[in-house]
Design a protein around this motif. Structure first.
Motif, PDB file in Angstrom:
ATOM      1  N   MET A  53       7.840 -13.319  -6.355  1.00 47.19           N
ATOM      2  CA  MET A  53       8.262 -12.014  -5.862  1.00 47.19           C
ATOM      3  C   MET A  53       7.459 -11.641  -4.631  1.00 47.19           C
ATOM      4  SD  MET A  53      10.024  -9.287  -5.885  1.00 47.19           S
ATOM      5  CE  MET A  53      10.972  -9.500  -7.391  1.00 47.19           C
ATOM      6  N   GLN A  54       8.133 -11.117  -3.627  1.00 50.84           N
ATOM      7  CA  GLN A  54       7.491 -10.592  -2.436  1.00 50.84           C
ATOM      8  C   GLN A  54       7.491  -9.069  -2.505  1.00 50.84           C
ATOM      9  OE1 GLN A  54       9.000 -14.142   0.602  1.00 50.84           O
ATOM     10  NE2 GLN A  54       9.578 -12.032   0.977  1.00 50.84           N
ATOM     11  N   TYR A  55       6.429  -8.472  -1.981  1.00 47.53           N
ATOM     12  CA  TYR A  55       6.298  -7.020  -1.984  1.00 47.53           C
ATOM     13  C   TYR A  55       6.209  -6.508  -0.553  1.00 47.53           C
ATOM     14  CZ  TYR A  55       5.442  -7.138  -7.013  1.00 47.53           C
ATOM     15  OH  TYR A  55       5.582  -7.312  -8.374  1.00 47.53           O
ATOM     16  N   VAL A  56       6.663  -5.283  -0.359  1.00 46.70           N
ATOM     17  CA  VAL A  56       6.448  -4.575   0.895  1.00 46.70           C
ATOM     18  C   VAL A  56       5.544  -3.384   0.598  1.00 46.70           C
ATOM     19  CG1 VAL A  56       8.662  -5.294   1.838  1.00 46.70           C
ATOM     20  CG2 VAL A  56       8.500  -3.109   0.625  1.00 46.70           C
ATOM     21  N   THR A  57       4.841  -2.913   1.607  1.00 50.67           N
ATOM     22  CA  THR A  57       3.990  -1.739   1.450  1.00 50.67           C
ATOM     23  C   THR A  57       4.653  -0.562   2.140  1.00 50.67           C
ATOM     24  OG1 THR A  57       2.009  -3.120   1.392  1.00 50.67           O
ATOM     25  CG2 THR A  57       1.695  -0.778   1.823  1.00 50.67           C
ATOM     26  N   LEU A  58       4.969   0.469   1.370  1.00 54.75           N
ATOM     27  CA  LEU A  58       5.629   1.653   1.903  1.00 54.75           C
ATOM     28  C   LEU A  58       4.641   2.500   2.701  1.00 54.75           C
ATOM     29  CD1 LEU A  58       7.738   2.589  -1.266  1.00 54.75           C
ATOM     30  CD2 LEU A  58       8.387   1.118   0.664  1.00 54.75           C
ATOM     31  N   ASN A  59       5.162   3.522   3.377  1.00 58.17           N
ATOM     32  CA  ASN A  59       4.315   4.289   4.292  1.00 58.17           C
ATOM     33  C   ASN A  59       3.247   5.137   3.607  1.00 58.17           C
ATOM     34  OD1 ASN A  59       5.838   6.483   3.329  1.00 58.17           O
ATOM     35  ND2 ASN A  59       7.159   6.554   5.123  1.00 58.17           N
ATOM     36  N   ASN A  60       3.284   5.226   2.283  1.00 59.09           N
ATOM     37  CA  ASN A  60       2.206   5.922   1.562  1.00 59.09           C
ATOM     38  C   ASN A  60       1.257   4.947   0.866  1.00 59.09           C
ATOM     39  OD1 ASN A  60       3.813   5.007  -0.514  1.00 59.09           O
ATOM     40  ND2 ASN A  60       3.932   6.967  -1.600  1.00 59.09           N
ATOM     41  N   GLY A  61       1.396   3.660   1.162  1.00 62.03           N
ATOM     42  CA  GLY A  61       0.525   2.642   0.579  1.00 62.03           C
ATOM     43  C   GLY A  61       1.033   2.034  -0.710  1.00 62.03           C
ATOM     44  N   LEU A  62       2.150   2.545  -1.236  1.00 64.09           N
ATOM     45  CA  LEU A  62       2.708   2.028  -2.490  1.00 64.09           C
ATOM     46  C   LEU A  62       3.388   0.686  -2.244  1.00 64.09           C
ATOM     47  CD1 LEU A  62       3.335   2.688  -5.525  1.00 64.09           C
ATOM     48  CD2 LEU A  62       5.489   3.686  -4.710  1.00 64.09           C
ATOM     49  N   GLU A  63       3.118  -0.273  -3.129  1.00 68.18           N
ATOM     50  CA  GLU A  63       3.780  -1.568  -3.036  1.00 68.18           C
ATOM     51  C   GLU A  63       5.088  -1.548  -3.829  1.00 68.18           C
ATOM     52  OE1 GLU A  63       1.194  -4.779  -4.162  1.00 68.18           O
ATOM     53  OE2 GLU A  63       0.444  -4.939  -2.107  1.00 68.18           O
ATOM     54  N   MET A  64       6.124  -2.124  -3.218  1.00 71.74           N
ATOM     55  CA  MET A  64       7.455  -2.163  -3.829  1.00 71.74           C
ATOM     56  C   MET A  64       8.006  -3.570  -3.714  1.00 71.74           C
ATOM     57  SD  MET A  64      10.832   0.043  -2.712  1.00 71.74           S
ATOM     58  CE  MET A  64      12.390  -0.153  -3.623  1.00 71.74           C
ATOM     59  N   PRO A  65       8.588  -4.111  -4.782  1.00 75.65           N
ATOM     60  CA  PRO A  65       9.234  -5.421  -4.667  1.00 75.65           C
ATOM     61  C   PRO A  65      10.308  -5.394  -3.584  1.00 75.65           C
ATOM     62  CG  PRO A  65       8.986  -4.819  -6.968  1.00 75.65           C
ATOM     63  CD  PRO A  65       8.630  -3.602  -6.173  1.00 75.65           C
ATOM     64  N   GLN A  66      10.332  -6.415  -2.753  1.00 71.04           N
ATOM     65  CA  GLN A  66      11.307  -6.443  -1.666  1.00 71.04           C
ATOM     66  C   GLN A  66      12.710  -6.748  -2.174  1.00 71.04           C
ATOM     67  OE1 GLN A  66      10.355  -9.190   1.496  1.00 71.04           O
ATOM     68  NE2 GLN A  66      11.811  -8.271   2.922  1.00 71.04           N
ATOM     69  N   LEU A  67      12.796  -7.464  -3.270  1.00 73.44           N
ATOM     70  CA  LEU A  67      14.078  -7.786  -3.896  1.00 73.44           C
ATOM     71  C   LEU A  67      14.172  -7.037  -5.216  1.00 73.44           C
ATOM     72  CD1 LEU A  67      16.702  -9.495  -4.029  1.00 73.44           C
ATOM     73  CD2 LEU A  67      15.345 -11.293  -5.118  1.00 73.44           C
ATOM     74  N   GLY A  68      15.182  -6.196  -5.341  1.00 74.69           N
ATOM     75  CA  GLY A  68      15.370  -5.424  -6.563  1.00 74.69           C
ATOM     76  C   GLY A  68      16.732  -5.685  -7.175  1.00 74.69           C
ATOM     77  N   PHE A  69      16.974  -5.047  -8.310  1.00 73.72           N
ATOM     78  CA  PHE A  69      18.213  -5.237  -9.061  1.00 73.72           C
ATOM     79  C   PHE A  69      18.959  -3.916  -9.106  1.00 73.72           C
ATOM     80  CE2 PHE A  69      20.633  -5.486 -13.124  1.00 73.72           C
ATOM     81  CZ  PHE A  69      21.412  -6.588 -12.820  1.00 73.72           C
ATOM     82  N   GLY A  70      20.189  -3.888  -8.564  1.00 73.29           N
ATOM     83  CA  GLY A  70      21.007  -2.689  -8.570  1.00 73.29           C
ATOM     84  C   GLY A  70      22.004  -2.664  -9.713  1.00 73.29           C
ATOM     85  N   VAL A  71      22.355  -1.461 -10.158  1.00 74.02           N
ATOM     86  CA  VAL A  71      23.289  -1.329 -11.284  1.00 74.02           C
ATOM     87  C   VAL A  71      24.458  -0.398 -10.954  1.00 74.02           C
ATOM     88  CG1 VAL A  71      21.632  -1.914 -13.085  1.00 74.02           C
ATOM     89  CG2 VAL A  71      21.834   0.463 -12.345  1.00 74.02           C
ATOM     90  N   TRP A  72      24.793  -0.291  -9.670  1.00 72.27           N
ATOM     91  CA  TRP A  72      25.965   0.487  -9.281  1.00 72.27           C
ATOM     92  C   TRP A  72      27.214  -0.131  -9.904  1.00 72.27           C
ATOM     93  CZ3 TRP A  72      29.455  -0.736  -4.810  1.00 72.27           C
ATOM     94  CH2 TRP A  72      30.398   0.278  -4.591  1.00 72.27           C
ATOM     95  N   GLN A  73      28.074   0.728 -10.446  1.00 78.38           N
ATOM     96  CA  GLN A  73      29.345   0.327 -11.075  1.00 78.38           C
ATOM     97  C   GLN A  73      29.157  -0.500 -12.344  1.00 78.38           C
ATOM     98  OE1 GLN A  73      31.565  -1.493  -7.787  1.00 78.38           O
ATOM     99  NE2 GLN A  73      32.677   0.417  -7.484  1.00 78.38           N
ATOM    100  N   VAL A  74      27.961  -0.475 -12.917  1.00 76.13           N
ATOM    101  CA  VAL A  74      27.720  -1.161 -14.189  1.00 76.13           C
ATOM    102  C   VAL A  74      27.813  -0.133 -15.309  1.00 76.13           C
ATOM    103  CG1 VAL A  74      26.092  -2.510 -15.566  1.00 76.13           C
ATOM    104  CG2 VAL A  74      26.204  -2.843 -13.074  1.00 76.13           C
TER     105      VAL A  74
END
Length: 274
Positions: free
Chosen positions: A1-22
């Motif tokens: 997993m790769q992470y990005v660092t948001l503008n407040n310093g929080l790390e977020m996975p760059q690849l996530g799982f969406g559940v739209w229309q599920v």
């Protein structure tokens, strides 16, 4: 997993799982499979009507809460300062969580002109520690500029429709300038023909990957956050298997040439459904 660092310093996975229309009942096994495969970021929304199903999967998982990144969104009919605070509490209850990692305004709905007050309520949730980051979805540059002018917290992300046929180059540049991460929904262009494009097909054959994997890799190498959706276990696995190859610079250039400014979803300024 790769992470990005948001503008407040929080790390977020760059690849996530969406559940739209599920559907809610299908969200539980789908999210459980995603977590098993390795996803740690789950993206839902009130209007998807599957926060309960996502919450059941999270409750059944043995992954620690600190290792998960959960995003949900405020629907248009809940905009306004007090409405936002009430809607947030209800989303938390459905998810069975004490906090969410990201809370987003789903659409600006400029006709009703509530999104600044709505965002100020989200700033309160953020400052109270009930949300680790706040942001928006489907905001055009003029909507983002109003938040920058009238609010205190720069949105951490702007989640928008983005795929090879709608590359959002001007919006990407604006977000980059203001340290706002662009997050792509419909990254594979749901209902479109990106997945049958001959240029992308040729790249996929060269790398021994599927067309979907090449498109997701393009998003990642474009420094976007991306949230593909599927309820098919094999596809959930396939969409996660994108960290063992890279597109060359000339291939990235070819992808850039595919832009058609073709939008599948609503134009944000015209989306005022409540």
């Amino acid at each position: 997993m790769q992470y990005v660092t948001l503008n407040n310093g929080l790390e977020m996975p760059q690849l996530g799982f969406g559940v739209w229309q599920v559907p809610d009942e299908e969200a539980t096994p789908a999210v459980a499979k995603a977590l098993e495969v390795g996803y740690r970021s789950i993206d839902t929304a009130k209007v998807y009507e599957n926060e309960n199903g996502v919450g059941r999967a999270l409750e059944q998982s043995d992954i620690s809460r600190e290792d998960l990144f959960i995003t949900t969104k405020l629907w248009n009919s809940d905009q306004g300062y007090e409405n936002t605070l009430t809607a947030f509490d209800k989303s938390l209850e459905r998810l069975g969580l004490d906090y969410v990692d990201m809370y987003l305004i789903h659409w600006p709905t400029p006709e009703f002109d509530d999104y600044v007050d709505t965002y100020k309520a989200m700033e309160k949730l953020y400052k109270d520690g009930r949300v680790k980051a706040i942001g928006v979805c489907n905001f055009n540059i003029e909507h983002l500029q109003r938040l920058l002018d009238e609010c205190d917290v720069v949105p951490a992300v702007n989640q928008v429709e983005c795929h090879p046929y709608l590359q959002q180059k001007e919006l990407k540049a604006f977000c980059r300038k203001h340290n706002i991460y662009l997050e792509a929904w419909s990254p594979l262009m749901s209902g479109g023909d990106v997945l049958s494009n001959d240029v992308v097909k040729e790249m996929a054959e060269k790398h021994g990957k599927t067309i979907a994997q090449v498109v997701l890799r393009w998003h990642l190498q474009s420094n976007l956050i991306v949230i593909p959706k599927s309820v098919t276990p094999s596809r959930i696995e396939e969409n996660f298997d994108v960290f063992d190859f890279e597109l060359r610079s000339d291939e990235m250039d070819k992808m850039a040439e595919l832009d058609r400014n073709h939008r599948n979803g609503p134009e944000p300024s015209q989306m005022n459904k409540r």
